[in-house]
Enzyme design. Sequence first.
Site, short mmCIF file in Angstrom:
data_model
loop_
_atom_site.label_atom_id
_atom_site.label_comp_id
_atom_site.label_asym_id
_atom_site.label_seq_id
_atom_site.Cartn_x
_atom_site.Cartn_y
_atom_site.Cartn_z
N ASP A 136 42.99 21.73 -32.31
CA ASP A 136 41.97 21.46 -33.21
C ASP A 136 41.39 20.14 -33.28
O ASP A 136 40.46 19.97 -34.24
CB ASP A 136 42.46 21.94 -34.58
CG ASP A 136 43.71 21.21 -35.34
OD1 ASP A 136 44.06 20.27 -34.35
OD2 ASP A 136 43.81 21.18 -36.32
N HIS A 143 35.82 8.47 -7.56
CA HIS A 143 36.14 8.42 -8.92
C HIS A 143 37.39 8.20 -9.38
O HIS A 143 37.99 8.89 -10.13
CB HIS A 143 35.46 10.06 -9.30
CG HIS A 143 34.09 9.97 -9.39
ND1 HIS A 143 32.92 10.96 -9.52
CD2 HIS A 143 32.87 9.05 -9.16
CE1 HIS A 143 31.83 10.69 -9.58
NE2 HIS A 143 31.62 9.73 -9.21
N ASP A 161 33.97 -0.11 -11.34
CA ASP A 161 32.72 0.41 -11.77
C ASP A 161 32.69 0.83 -13.32
O ASP A 161 33.33 1.65 -13.47
CB ASP A 161 32.55 1.68 -10.81
CG ASP A 161 31.36 2.49 -11.13
OD1 ASP A 161 30.68 1.80 -12.05
OD2 ASP A 161 30.90 3.36 -10.31
N ASP A 188 25.49 0.66 -15.77
CA ASP A 188 26.21 1.06 -14.77
C ASP A 188 26.63 0.09 -13.65
O ASP A 188 25.68 -0.25 -13.00
CB ASP A 188 25.57 2.33 -14.33
CG ASP A 188 26.67 3.18 -13.07
OD1 ASP A 188 27.69 2.60 -12.81
OD2 ASP A 188 25.80 4.19 -12.58
N HIS A 193 27.95 8.37 -0.12
CA HIS A 193 27.18 8.84 -1.33
C HIS A 193 26.07 8.29 -1.24
O HIS A 193 25.75 7.41 -0.24
CB HIS A 193 27.87 8.34 -2.49
CG HIS A 193 28.11 6.94 -2.71
ND1 HIS A 193 27.20 6.04 -3.09
CD2 HIS A 193 29.42 6.04 -2.59
CE1 HIS A 193 27.70 4.69 -2.94
NE2 HIS A 193 28.90 4.88 -2.78
N HIS A 233 20.74 6.32 -8.42
CA HIS A 233 20.31 7.29 -9.43
C HIS A 233 19.41 6.78 -10.30
O HIS A 233 19.57 5.52 -10.67
CB HIS A 233 21.41 8.09 -9.65
CG HIS A 233 22.57 7.29 -10.39
ND1 HIS A 233 22.49 6.78 -11.66
CD2 HIS A 233 23.70 6.64 -10.03
CE1 HIS A 233 23.55 6.13 -11.86
NE2 HIS A 233 24.34 6.02 -10.74
N HIS A 245 23.47 9.42 -15.08
CA HIS A 245 22.76 9.92 -13.84
C HIS A 245 21.48 10.60 -14.55
O HIS A 245 21.69 12.01 -15.14
CB HIS A 245 23.57 11.10 -13.09
CG HIS A 245 24.56 10.33 -12.28
ND1 HIS A 245 25.66 11.12 -11.53
CD2 HIS A 245 25.28 9.16 -12.29
CE1 HIS A 245 26.40 10.34 -11.23
NE2 HIS A 245 26.10 9.13 -11.28
N GLU A 255 23.45 0.85 -5.35
CA GLU A 255 24.87 0.86 -5.24
C GLU A 255 25.47 1.33 -3.93
O GLU A 255 26.42 2.24 -3.89
CB GLU A 255 25.38 1.73 -6.13
CG GLU A 255 25.00 3.18 -6.36
CD GLU A 255 25.90 3.98 -7.53
OE1 GLU A 255 26.92 4.01 -7.37
OE2 GLU A 255 25.21 4.51 -8.20
N TYR A 309 33.78 2.41 2.48
CA TYR A 309 34.89 2.76 2.17
C TYR A 309 35.85 3.29 3.52
O TYR A 309 35.55 4.17 4.15
CB TYR A 309 34.97 4.01 1.27
CG TYR A 309 34.01 3.89 0.23
CD1 TYR A 309 34.40 3.10 -1.05
CD2 TYR A 309 32.64 4.30 0.26
CE1 TYR A 309 33.31 2.95 -2.00
CE2 TYR A 309 31.72 4.19 -0.74
CZ TYR A 309 32.01 3.32 -1.85
OH TYR A 309 31.06 3.11 -2.86
N ARG A 340 31.97 -1.54 -3.30
CA ARG A 340 30.81 -1.19 -3.57
C ARG A 340 30.21 -2.35 -4.61
O ARG A 340 31.09 -3.01 -5.16
CB ARG A 340 30.80 0.34 -4.52
CG ARG A 340 29.71 0.73 -4.90
CD ARG A 340 29.63 2.16 -5.55
NE ARG A 340 30.36 2.36 -6.79
CZ ARG A 340 31.65 3.02 -6.68
NH1 ARG A 340 31.91 3.51 -5.46
NH2 ARG A 340 32.46 3.33 -7.72
N GLU A 394 27.08 -2.64 -7.33
CA GLU A 394 26.16 -1.78 -8.03
C GLU A 394 25.29 -2.61 -9.10
O GLU A 394 25.81 -3.18 -9.94
CB GLU A 394 26.62 -0.49 -8.57
CG GLU A 394 25.88 0.28 -9.67
CD GLU A 394 26.51 1.40 -9.89
OE1 GLU A 394 27.79 1.63 -10.28
OE2 GLU A 394 25.65 2.52 -10.30
N1 GLY Z 1 29.69 5.39 -12.31
C1 GLY Z 1 28.89 6.31 -11.84
C2 GLY Z 1 28.19 5.96 -10.87
O1 GLY Z 1 28.10 4.98 -10.16
O2 GLY Z 1 27.19 6.78 -10.41
MN MN Z 2 25.89 4.73 -10.36
MN MN Z 3 28.64 3.10 -11.23
#
Ligand code: GLY
Ligand code: MN
Ligand code: MN
Length: 444
Positions: free
Chosen positions: A42, A246, A263, A274, A353, A357, A364, A388, A392, A416, A418
């Site tokens: 609950d 992720h 990240d 982000d 990737h 975005h 996103h 970004e 890898y 990465r 970003e």
């Molecule tokens: N942290 C999610 C992305 O970079 O899109």
């Molecule tokens: Mn991102």
């Molecule tokens: Mn990110």
Amino acid sequence: MQAEYRESLRDSYVSRREQLMAKIGRGTAIFRSAPMAVMHNDVEYVFRQDSDFYYLTGFNEPEAVAVLAPHHDKHRFILFVQPKDPVKETWTGYRVGVEGAKERYGADEAYPISELDKNLPLYLEKAERIYYHLGRDRPFNDKILKHWQNLMAGYPKRGYGPIAIEDTNPIVHAMRLVKSPAELELMRKAAEISVEAHNHVREFTQPGRYEYEIQAELEHIFRLRGGMGPAYPSIVASGANACVLHYIENNRQMLDNELLLIDAGCAYDYYNADITRTFPVGGKFTPEQKAIYELVLEAQLQAIAQVKPGNPYNLIHDTAVRVLVQGLIDLGLLAGNIDEIIKEEKYKPFYMHSTGHWLGLDVHDAGVYKHGEEVWQSLQPGHVLTVEPGIYIAQNIKPAEGQPEVDEKWRGIGIRIEDDVLVTAEGHEVLTDAVPKEVAAIER
Ligand code: GLY
Ligand code: MN
Ligand code: MN
């Protein structure tokens, strides 16, 4: 954590509704609040309003429906809300209530949500169209469809009624794509807090610490500075964990000579940052780490340089990919003709990737990237996007067909970088620029 209702944004909500109403003419638009989600038994997750609903109303409670009926003779903006109930409020928190929906949120009329079925038809019967996005709440979708069906059953006798349902996303999401000065103020704040957190943990990180310690420090600052908390589950990935895009377990002990990929960004009044940075846990890059890092940084800088009004969205990704592929060829990690490698996507084992975005109320964020087959969205002042790129090299990386085997010395490197970039009239502004990323600035 609920975002505060800012009186200063009241005009924004009004003008967004007016803009939408001008677009739907004699239609009626319906928006559903987000549902409560169960965490376990609950216990519920912290409520997070649906972004479209919030964008148009600033109203922050579940069990609500907003209706915009520009053609209606008395009420153009109607809210259905949970009524005030002192007993329930003692348990689950304050409610704005029906009167508050009118006084504070500017509804021309408001009803308890229990009266939705009775009163919604008042605003649909003379509408030429219903504007509604079929969401994840199937029973609610069915409810709207049922109302539509009932109204159209009377069409032969009346000769009017909503003859179609149109999705609200194309209209509302095109609006959300361009951020207003009021929105940018909140995004700058989210960026500023996130920058502070990243700068703090770069100093705090050292061999022997656990990834979760870094996460705790980041999220401590997010909340301490008035943010709502993380905009998405923070990724604190040391060593080869960085090759899992992720990775959110964040439970490994970090070692010297490894990289740490972070990240993480905070939400501030529902607007998100982000940021990703990758740096050496012990302060010094190994030669292989440095070679890959400098390549990713170059790709990011060149991609950011393409952020300016009029440029097509895909130019950002294409620019990053070209730099990365040339660099991987130079390092002997890819072999052959650059155009062929790109066309046949033979770089994908290293970079799987896309380069960014839209960013805003959603991490996103809403808004299209492409209009039909070949026409990419062109960048306009007020757009905010992430840039970004990454590389890898998983321990078990499998090169594309015909490509060289990857030498052991490269394996386990994941990088990465970003940033959040605002398109301005002159070009762009990097909202998250204050987290250093040059090698000289991050080595210790
Ligand atoms: N942290 C999610 C992305 O970079 O899109
Ligand atoms: Mn991102
Ligand atoms: Mn990110």
